[in-house]
Enzyme design. Structure first.
Site, mmCIF file in Angstrom:
data_model
loop_
_atom_site.group_PDB
_atom_site.id
_atom_site.type_symbol
_atom_site.label_atom_id
_atom_site.label_comp_id
_atom_site.label_asym_id
_atom_site.label_seq_id
_atom_site.Cartn_x
_atom_site.Cartn_y
_atom_site.Cartn_z
ATOM 1 N N ASP A 143 0.848 -1.184 0.000
ATOM 2 C CA ASP A 143 0.000 0.000 0.000
ATOM 3 C C ASP A 143 0.886 1.237 0.000
ATOM 4 O OD1 ASP A 143 -2.755 0.845 0.125
ATOM 5 O OD2 ASP A 143 -2.403 1.534 2.169
ATOM 6 N N TYR A 145 2.467 4.867 1.002
ATOM 7 C CA TYR A 145 2.522 5.652 2.239
ATOM 8 C C TYR A 145 1.351 6.632 2.249
ATOM 9 C CZ TYR A 145 7.384 3.981 2.572
ATOM 10 O OH TYR A 145 8.515 3.211 2.658
ATOM 11 N N PHE A 156 8.148 1.658 -1.145
ATOM 12 C CA PHE A 156 9.213 1.869 -0.140
ATOM 13 C C PHE A 156 9.930 3.207 -0.302
ATOM 14 C CE2 PHE A 156 8.984 -2.832 -0.199
ATOM 15 C CZ PHE A 156 8.718 -3.050 1.145
ATOM 16 N N HIS A 266 8.954 -9.285 5.998
ATOM 17 C CA HIS A 266 8.898 -7.870 5.637
ATOM 18 C C HIS A 266 9.915 -7.072 6.459
ATOM 19 C CE1 HIS A 266 7.155 -3.845 5.022
ATOM 20 N NE2 HIS A 266 6.563 -4.358 3.958
#
Length: 302
Positions: A143, A145, A156, A266
């Site tokens: 998803d 930010y 990222f 993760h």
């Protein structure tokens, strides 16, 4: 008088009139019946049709090219703004599907009512960095930010001068131990990787401000599945970095006979110590690229 005629001699008797009328009527009915028989015969006869000559290879090729051109024009009209040309051509079939039309309508409506990240011109940043055929590495996120100024279309990644989020900080820590000479770049913009063929792809491409997963299950997942499927089917020797259960589930359909898949937890603070640190995915990726005859990624070029 003999030799003289009366007026009756000039008009035929009534019986003669009836006979003549009957004969005329019979002749008409006979003619009508003959016409009906002829029509019936003609309708039941087999009509010989001369088959059309087969199309030549040149004609078939021209038809195919015209069809392709028509599809591309339709896709160009339906494609969202900001998508790279090679990606638009490869994914054109998706843009005319009902789910994608509904998705675009949903996002447009959301932008009228709420703040949505990333901005419209950055939703497809990941398609602007390199040609689709030049992708070498795929990193799957979940998803975007949802804070101000963070999301810009690469998972990222955050643009300068936004501070790198915790997951990206952990990626940098792993890089410092995995890649010789790597140093924290002092920012979180991963554009330098993307331009080398590292696809930084979120499963969902938009989000409502301060509401994580608010655009989940609206159609983005179907679209990004199509992206992964195209890459898996049309390219060879890609390295897929699947970090966390969500990414691993999304990448389950990747053809592992044609591509390399690296899996671990993760890099978020909640899971990073359970296998992300020490996974050496960055150096392993370069080793796999070399074996495939591809140029390795310069992870320091940020």
């Amino acid at each position: 008088m003999i030799g003289q005629k009366s007026i009756r001699n000039f008009f035929p008797p009534a019986d003669n009139k009836k006979r003549v009328a009957k004969e005329v009527k019979d002749d008409a009915e006979d003619a009508k019946e003959n016409v009906n028989k002829k029509m019936k015969t003609e309708n039941t006869e087999t009509v010989s049709v001369i088959p059309s000559p087969p199309l030549s290879p040149e004609q078939l090729d021209r038809i195919a090219r015209n069809k392709q051109a028509a599809q591309e024009r339709l896709a160009a009209h339906s494609a969202p703004e900001g998508m790279g040309e090679s990606w638009r051509r490869a994914l054109q079939k998706e843009f005319t599907k009902d789910y994608f039309k509904g998705l675009m309508s949903f996002v447009a409506d959301e932008r009228k009512k709420h703040t949505v990240y990333p901005p419209p011109d950055q939703v497809f940043t990941w398609t602007q960095m390199c040609d689709i055929k030049d992708v070498k590495v795929v990193v799957l996120g979940q998803d975007p930010y949802h804070g101000p100024g963070q999301a810009h279309g690469l998972c990222f990644s955050v643009q300068k001068p936004v501070r790198p989020p915790p997951s990206l900080e952990n990626m940098y820590k792993e890089l410092c131990t995995d890649i010789e000479g790597f140093q924290h770049p002092g920012h979180g913009d991963l554009t330098g990787w993307a331009k080398q063929g590292v696809l930084l792809l979120n499963a969902v491409l938009t989000v409502r401000a301060h509401q994580a997963n608010s655009h989940k299950d609206r159609g983005w997942e179907t679209f990004t599945d199509a992206v992964i499927q195209w890459l898996s089917t049309n390219l060879d020797g890609l390295v897929f970095m699947l970090w966390g259960a969500y990414a691993q589930k999304k990448g389950a359909a990747i053809n592992k006979k044609r591509h390399h898949v690296l899996q671990t937890v993760h890099p978020s603070p909640l899971s990073v110590h359970r296998g992300y640190f020490g996974s050496k995915h960055f150096s392993k990726t370069n080793e796999l690229l070399r074996k495939s005859g591809k140029t390795p990624i310069d992870w320091k070029a940020l």
